[in-house]
Design a protein around this motif. Structure first.
Motif: not given
Length: 91
Positions: A18-31, A33-34, A70-77
């Motif tokens: 995010a700090a470096e402005g790498h939109a493709e990496v940000v999207s990959f990490l979010l979508e 890698c969750k 984003y819902n962090p409760q889904e994975a632990p459940k």
């Protein structure tokens, strides 16, 4: 591999991308890698604050859209149910 690992400043790969402005990496990490979209680093900053601070305003929408769903409760459940089912087979 744990994509939420932190460095000595408690920054994640999402912070750095995010700090470096790498939109493709940000999207990959979010979508793909969750990862958690709002990890807090040593200075109480999250990736959204990094994007705004460094002027990468094109990535605000990417982070906001993911934060909204984003819902962090889904994975632990799911993990808990799997563990319970596995234990049930042992009884």
């Amino acid at each position: 591999m744990d994509m939420e690992q932190r460095d000595y400043d408690s920054r994640t790969a999402l912070h750095v991308a995010a700090a470096e402005g790498h939109a493709e990496v940000v999207s990959f990490l979010l979508e793909a890698c969750k990862v958690n979209p709002v990890p807090i680093d040593r200075w109480d900053k999250n990736p959204m604050e990094e994007v705004l601070h460094f002027g990468h305003h094109d990535m605000v929408t990417i982070l906001q859209d993911y934060q909204n769903k984003y819902n962090p409760q889904e994975a632990p459940k799911k993990d808990k149910e799997t563990a319970e089912n596995n234990l049930g087979g042992l009884l």
